[in-house]
Design a protein around this motif. Structure first.
Motif, mmCIF file in Angstrom:
data_model
loop_
_atom_site.group_PDB
_atom_site.id
_atom_site.type_symbol
_atom_site.label_atom_id
_atom_site.label_comp_id
_atom_site.label_asym_id
_atom_site.label_seq_id
_atom_site.Cartn_x
_atom_site.Cartn_y
_atom_site.Cartn_z
ATOM 1 N N CYS A 49 37.378 28.988 32.924
ATOM 2 C CA CYS A 49 36.740 28.657 34.198
ATOM 3 C C CYS A 49 36.042 29.867 34.807
ATOM 4 O O CYS A 49 36.389 31.017 34.522
ATOM 5 C CB CYS A 49 37.776 28.137 35.200
ATOM 6 N N THR A 50 35.105 29.596 35.679
ATOM 7 C CA THR A 50 34.497 30.651 36.477
ATOM 8 C C THR A 50 35.565 31.297 37.347
ATOM 9 O O THR A 50 36.426 30.615 37.903
ATOM 10 C CB THR A 50 33.392 30.074 37.380
ATOM 11 N N ASN A 51 35.503 32.613 37.475
ATOM 12 C CA ASN A 51 36.470 33.340 38.298
ATOM 13 C C ASN A 51 36.075 33.220 39.769
ATOM 14 O O ASN A 51 35.519 34.148 40.361
ATOM 15 C CB ASN A 51 36.530 34.804 37.864
ATOM 16 N N ILE A 52 36.372 32.058 40.337
ATOM 17 C CA ILE A 52 35.961 31.774 41.711
ATOM 18 C C ILE A 52 36.891 30.735 42.324
ATOM 19 O O ILE A 52 37.475 29.912 41.620
ATOM 20 C CB ILE A 52 34.493 31.264 41.756
ATOM 21 N N GLY A 53 37.070 30.777 43.627
ATOM 22 C CA GLY A 53 37.772 29.736 44.372
ATOM 23 C C GLY A 53 39.202 29.511 43.941
ATOM 24 O O GLY A 53 39.927 30.439 43.573
ATOM 25 N N GLY A 54 39.610 28.243 43.968
ATOM 26 C CA GLY A 54 40.986 27.890 43.631
ATOM 27 C C GLY A 54 41.358 28.262 42.216
ATOM 28 O O GLY A 54 42.510 28.612 41.936
ATOM 29 N N MET A 55 40.383 28.211 41.300
ATOM 30 C CA MET A 55 40.665 28.526 39.905
ATOM 31 C C MET A 55 41.112 29.981 39.752
ATOM 32 O O MET A 55 41.954 30.290 38.905
ATOM 33 C CB MET A 55 39.441 28.224 39.039
ATOM 34 N N SER A 56 40.570 30.857 40.580
ATOM 35 C CA SER A 56 40.998 32.268 40.567
ATOM 36 C C SER A 56 42.456 32.394 40.978
ATOM 37 O O SER A 56 43.161 33.307 40.531
ATOM 38 C CB SER A 56 40.129 33.097 41.519
ATOM 39 N N ASP A 57 42.918 31.486 41.831
ATOM 40 C CA ASP A 57 44.285 31.561 42.351
ATOM 41 C C ASP A 57 45.311 30.980 41.380
ATOM 42 O O ASP A 57 46.400 31.539 41.230
ATOM 43 C CB ASP A 57 44.382 30.813 43.685
ATOM 44 N N PHE A 58 44.979 29.862 40.724
ATOM 45 C CA PHE A 58 46.056 29.172 40.000
ATOM 46 C C PHE A 58 46.099 29.409 38.492
ATOM 47 O O PHE A 58 47.138 29.201 37.875
ATOM 48 C CB PHE A 58 46.059 27.664 40.293
ATOM 49 N N ILE A 59 45.020 29.854 37.866
ATOM 50 C CA ILE A 59 45.032 29.934 36.403
ATOM 51 C C ILE A 59 45.902 31.067 35.880
ATOM 52 O O ILE A 59 46.712 30.891 34.973
ATOM 53 C CB ILE A 59 43.598 30.039 35.850
ATOM 54 N N GLY A 60 45.777 32.253 36.447
ATOM 55 C CA GLY A 60 46.638 33.356 36.034
ATOM 56 C C GLY A 60 46.635 33.566 34.533
ATOM 57 O O GLY A 60 45.588 33.674 33.888
ATOM 58 N N ASP A 61 47.841 33.606 33.927
ATOM 59 C CA ASP A 61 47.980 33.861 32.498
ATOM 60 C C ASP A 61 48.026 32.584 31.670
ATOM 61 O O ASP A 61 48.485 32.574 30.542
ATOM 62 C CB ASP A 61 49.241 34.691 32.231
ATOM 63 N N ALA A 62 47.492 31.474 32.240
ATOM 64 C CA ALA A 62 47.502 30.190 31.533
ATOM 65 C C ALA A 62 46.123 29.796 31.013
ATOM 66 O O ALA A 62 45.950 28.693 30.498
ATOM 67 C CB ALA A 62 48.026 29.091 32.452
ATOM 68 N N GLY A 63 45.148 30.683 31.159
ATOM 69 C CA GLY A 63 43.790 30.379 30.710
ATOM 70 C C GLY A 63 42.909 31.596 30.827
ATOM 71 O O GLY A 63 43.394 32.736 30.857
ATOM 72 N N PHE A 64 41.603 31.368 30.917
ATOM 73 C CA PHE A 64 40.639 32.462 30.975
ATOM 74 C C PHE A 64 39.723 32.289 32.176
ATOM 75 O O PHE A 64 39.213 31.188 32.425
ATOM 76 C CB PHE A 64 39.800 32.501 29.693
ATOM 77 N N LEU A 65 39.515 33.381 32.916
ATOM 78 C CA LEU A 65 38.592 33.402 34.035
ATOM 79 C C LEU A 65 37.374 34.236 33.638
ATOM 80 O O LEU A 65 37.511 35.399 33.267
ATOM 81 C CB LEU A 65 39.254 33.980 35.280
ATOM 82 N N VAL A 66 36.204 33.613 33.712
ATOM 83 C CA VAL A 66 34.962 34.260 33.281
ATOM 84 C C VAL A 66 34.211 34.773 34.505
ATOM 85 O O VAL A 66 34.007 34.038 35.473
ATOM 86 C CB VAL A 66 34.077 33.269 32.500
ATOM 87 N N GLU A 67 33.815 36.026 34.464
ATOM 88 C CA GLU A 67 33.103 36.626 35.580
ATOM 89 C C GLU A 67 31.674 36.095 35.665
ATOM 90 O O GLU A 67 31.114 35.569 34.692
ATOM 91 C CB GLU A 67 33.074 38.151 35.440
ATOM 92 N N GLY A 68 31.084 36.253 36.824
ATOM 93 C CA GLY A 68 29.702 35.847 37.039
ATOM 94 C C GLY A 68 29.046 36.747 38.060
ATOM 95 O O GLY A 68 29.597 37.789 38.442
ATOM 96 N N VAL A 69 27.889 36.340 38.521
ATOM 97 C CA VAL A 69 27.126 37.108 39.512
ATOM 98 C C VAL A 69 26.969 36.251 40.760
ATOM 99 O O VAL A 69 26.583 35.080 40.679
ATOM 100 C CB VAL A 69 25.742 37.492 38.957
ATOM 101 N N MET A 70 27.270 36.843 41.914
ATOM 102 C CA MET A 70 27.061 36.123 43.162
ATOM 103 C C MET A 70 25.567 36.073 43.464
ATOM 104 O O MET A 70 24.883 37.094 43.403
ATOM 105 C CB MET A 70 27.812 36.800 44.309
ATOM 106 N N GLU A 71 25.083 34.880 43.756
ATOM 107 C CA GLU A 71 23.659 34.707 44.021
ATOM 108 C C GLU A 71 23.463 33.600 45.054
ATOM 109 O O GLU A 71 24.376 32.806 45.296
ATOM 110 C CB GLU A 71 22.917 34.363 42.725
#
Length: 374
Positions: free
Chosen positions: A278-300
């Motif tokens: 998932c994108t490293n943003i919002g609720g996904m940043s809070d709940f995924i932790g070590d159970a998946g992957f957070l992909v960085e992006g650019v704020m625009e």
């Protein structure tokens, strides 16, 4: 303490499901909650029997009112000891909306994730702000589900997403990442479960197929669209159980959204051990932790969200444009680890079950009880 809870729990949306889960969380820990629906669409849905039972209760004597709706619909009432605004946002601010004026009339604001805490501050919210994550019925991850027979070869590894067909969900990024990373000869498939409010399943299917074909044409890897891997597309209405069947039948969930207050499908995928990317943003940043992957992006600046209120999702707000190369790298990593049955992926799936339990009805209900008693 009696709590009057108003929300769109009868709307059949992700927001409505969140409202159902909040109500059941409070009920699970003994909070005297009385729900009242706010209808924002014409959809008629079946809701849990317990919610119907709670609706029959008299709201007289409620000392707290939680308004879980769009802030411009909120009203302060001196009949309650505490008026609470519970709302969702998915960008860096909501300055253009005027929401902060309505929110600041209340006694307290409840938001869903830590990004929203800062977005609310940036938008001029002055009242106390508390983070109250979504809750989930943990038991659904322990039930047995069917395998769906897709048109892909039986042993194919399936990347999938479940999302509304709108600009914010950024489904196009998922399609780009898949078709630019994987060769048609590889035993891997892409599945998109989507729908669009006000559009028939056939119309939605045509729309998403046009998007897929446009991506393939513009990638120019092959001279003919038919030479690319076939896209598996589901646009028909499905039940909650059918959605769980889809989770159970696929391998890795991908959500490249520009912004998410929570993202229930990504959360559920984690509970089903489907390694969310998932994108490293919002609720996904809070709940995924070590159970998946957070992909960085650019704020625009937000762009292209024309099918919503004129003063929301404007160019004065920012959201996160995910890295396509980051998506590709994570998708390749998960696919290769899965093909070797790697221990790290097994551990990640176990971590997913632990993570979802942190957001059980009892845990979130007790968090709410603590805030109400503070």
């Amino acid at each position: 303490m009696k709590v009057l809870y108003t929300g769109c729990y009868r709307d059949g949306t992700g927001w409505g499901q969140a409202a159902i889960d909040y109500i059941l969380s409070m009920d699970a820990v003994g909070i005297d909650v009385v729900p009242r629906p706010v209808k924002l669409n014409q959809t008629q849905v079946t809701i849990p029997k317990r919610i119907i039972e709670l609706e029959k209760k008299d709201s007289t004597g409620s000392s707290v009112c939680i308004q879980h709706t769009l802030p411009h619909l909120m009203e302060y009432s001196n009949k309650f000891d505490k008026n609470i605004a519970l709302y969702a946002t998915e960008t860096s601010n909501f300055i253009d909306s005027g929401w902060s004026r309505k929110i600041n009339m209340m006694d307290e604001a409840w938001v869903i994730n830590n990004q929203m805490f800062h977005s609310s501050k940036n938008s001029g919210v002055k009242i106390p702000i508390k983070v109250v994550p979504h809750a989930s019925d943990f038991s659904k991850f322990e039930r047995g589900y069917k395998k769906v027979n897709f048109s892909a070869p039986k042993d194919n590894f399936i990347f999938y997403t479940i999302a509304d067909l709108n600009k914010r969900k950024n489904i196009e990024a998922f399609i780009k990442a898949f078709h630019s990373e994987f060769d048609p000869s590889e035993p891997v498939s892409i599945l998109i479960k989507t729908h669009k409010y006000g559009m028939s399943p056939d119309e939605t299917a045509l729309k998403i197929k046009e998007m897929c074909n446009s991506v393939k044409s513009n990638l120019k890897k092959f001279s003919k669209i038919e030479d690319y891997k076939e896209d598996l597309i589901i646009t028909s209405f499905v039940s909650d159980e059918d959605v769980c069947n889809i989770h159970n039948s696929c391998d890795c969930f991908v959500m490249p959204s520009y912004g998410e207050a929570w993202c229930i499908p990504a959360f559920d995928a984690m509970g089903f051990g489907k390694t969310p990317i998932c994108t490293n943003i919002g609720g996904m940043s809070d709940f995924i932790g070590d159970a998946g992957f957070l992909v960085e992006g650019v704020m625009e600046p937000v762009f292209g969200m024309v099918e919503t209120f004129s003063n929301l999702f404007t160019g004065n707000e920012d959201w996160c444009s995910v890295s396509i190369n980051g998506l590709k790298e994570c998708m390749r990593h998960v696919y290769e680890k899965h093909s070797t049955n790697h221990r790290s992926l097994k551990n990640m799936k176990k971590n997913g079950l632990k993570r979802v339990n942190e957001y059980s009805y009892n845990n979130i209900g007790n968090l709410i009880k603590g805030l109400l008693n503070a």
